[in-house]
Design a protein around this motif. Structure first.
Motif, mmCIF file in Angstrom:
data_model
loop_
_atom_site.group_PDB
_atom_site.id
_atom_site.type_symbol
_atom_site.label_atom_id
_atom_site.label_comp_id
_atom_site.label_asym_id
_atom_site.label_seq_id
_atom_site.Cartn_x
_atom_site.Cartn_y
_atom_site.Cartn_z
ATOM 1 N N LEU A 262 0.689 -1.256 0.008
ATOM 2 C CA LEU A 262 -0.101 0.041 -0.006
ATOM 3 C C LEU A 262 0.509 0.838 -0.189
ATOM 4 O O LEU A 262 0.629 2.024 -0.719
ATOM 5 C CB LEU A 262 -0.840 0.264 1.266
ATOM 6 N N HIS A 263 2.098 0.664 0.998
ATOM 7 C CA HIS A 263 3.122 2.568 0.895
ATOM 8 C C HIS A 263 3.322 2.801 -0.974
ATOM 9 O O HIS A 263 3.772 3.840 -1.136
ATOM 10 C CB HIS A 263 4.173 1.943 1.688
ATOM 11 N N GLU A 264 3.655 1.355 -1.867
ATOM 12 C CA GLU A 264 4.316 2.083 -2.831
ATOM 13 C C GLU A 264 2.805 2.155 -3.594
ATOM 14 O O GLU A 264 2.932 2.862 -4.815
ATOM 15 C CB GLU A 264 4.961 0.161 -3.555
ATOM 16 N N ILE A 265 1.292 1.709 -3.141
ATOM 17 C CA ILE A 265 0.670 2.095 -3.840
ATOM 18 C C ILE A 265 -0.498 2.797 -2.787
ATOM 19 O O ILE A 265 -1.626 2.117 -2.935
ATOM 20 C CB ILE A 265 -0.067 0.556 -4.359
ATOM 21 N N PRO A 266 -0.637 4.180 -3.236
ATOM 22 C CA PRO A 266 -0.367 4.860 -2.174
ATOM 23 C C PRO A 266 -2.491 4.640 -2.015
ATOM 24 O O PRO A 266 -3.277 5.564 -1.560
ATOM 25 C CB PRO A 266 -0.460 6.160 -2.150
ATOM 26 N N ASN A 267 -3.050 5.334 -3.488
ATOM 27 C CA ASN A 267 -4.138 4.679 -3.977
ATOM 28 C C ASN A 267 -4.590 3.626 -4.273
ATOM 29 O O ASN A 267 -6.211 3.070 -4.471
ATOM 30 C CB ASN A 267 -4.896 5.570 -4.834
ATOM 31 N N LEU A 268 -4.417 2.667 -3.130
ATOM 32 C CA LEU A 268 -5.048 1.079 -4.146
ATOM 33 C C LEU A 268 -6.891 0.873 -2.894
ATOM 34 O O LEU A 268 -7.321 0.304 -3.709
ATOM 35 C CB LEU A 268 -4.041 0.355 -3.490
#
Length: 305
Positions: A147-153
């Motif tokens: 989630l940190h790498e894909i914050p809009n997940l």
């Protein structure tokens, strides 16, 4: 909190996939300058997303991985095991950049130590395709690092009508980040273990940690290993003790718990059964090296040295 869709709907699991090298039968953990010999070693498909997905499949729920996988020999072995598990791999992106991803696990009794290499980014090119899968009702995020790498997940999943769960999973650089909880906004089910919950809240007592986390999440399940598990939902705290089973390797037990718990929640089972299903799945996982190996022994040869 969103209401889960009908019981026939599928689950998506997203997160990094690893080749786990699991050393068992150790007299102690390695020390600098000294060599330790293991009685057993297993090469197993790993990572929280896959382990949870394999347990979802075992529970009878169609499940697909949304992830990246390398093209190296270790990644090929991992893919062979994943296929044997019955997990749907249609949303796997293959990339030379994505591997090898390896975790070396040293297991001493019920304690573990890990050495891990990540490779490439966590966001697969298949993400939008996976979230648009018309059979899916739920997205499980296997670690906060993804989630940190894909914050809009989470917002992307909610836009597709999916409910969302998240296991923060221990990451030394991220677990104490004061922005972690805010970054998880919109998550329906939060699934930390006791150590992670204490790092995030400063509360060692399980019920105090639950009270703290329930201010941000509508449903919190707290995993306590041999102490069982706790649930906080709608002002109610429940506790179910652990099952007494032979312990071979606790790697992936939390991920197995996640699958059992979420599956029961999706089936609209009574709340007590959510915890019972999670503990049952975790109990299966710890009786073999590797969190999902217990399902692969009959399907493919297992390396044991």
């Amino acid at each position: 909190m969103m209401t889960p869709k009908n019981d026939g709907s599928a689950v998506l699991c997203i997160g990094r996939i690893y080749c786990d090298l699991i050393f068992t039968g150790l007299g102690g953990f390695p020390q600098l300058g000294r060599e330790v010999f293991a009685e057993g070693m297993e090469v197993a498909a790993g990572g929280g997303a896959f382990i949870a997905a394999a347990h979802f499949v075992h529970a009878g729920r169609r499940t697909a991985l949304v992830a990246r996988l390398g093209t190296d020999p270790l990644s090929a072995e991992v893919e062979s095991q994943m296929r044997a598990s019955g997990v749907d791999l249609r949303f796997i992106e293959h990339s030379t950049e994505a591997g090898p991803q390896v975790t070396v696990a040293s297991v001493v009794g019920e304690e573990r130590a890990f050495l891990t290499r990540r490779a490439g980014g966590a966001r697969p090119s298949t993400l939008n395709e996976g979230l648009s899968w018309d059979e899916a009702c739920h997205l499980h995020i296997a670690e906060y690092a993804t989630l940190h790498e894909i914050p809009n997940l989470v917002s992307l999943a909610k836009a597709k009508g999916l409910t969302v769960s998240l296991d923060p999973s221990w990451d030394e650089k991220l677990i104490r980040d004061p922005g972690l909880i805010d970054a998880c906004k919109g998550v329906d089910i939060f699934l930390p273990n006791l150590e992670e919950a204490e790092a995030m809240t400063g509360q060692r007592d399980p019920e105090a940690a639950l009270e703290n986390l329930s201010r941000a999440f509508p449903l919190v399940a707290l995993k306590g290993g041999a102490n069982g598990a706790w649930l906080k939902s709608g002002g109610r705290i429940l506790h179910v003790p652990a099952q007494k089973v032979p312990v071979v390797d606790t790697t992936g037990a939390g991920d197995a718990f996640n699958a059992g718990f979420i599956d029961a929640w999706l089936r609209h089972a009574p709340q007590e059964q959510w915890l019972q299903a999670g503990i049952h799945a975790a109990s299966l996982a710890i009786q073999a090296p590797g969190g999902a190996t217990v399902f692969l022994r009959a399907a493919s040869p297992v390396r044991d040295a």
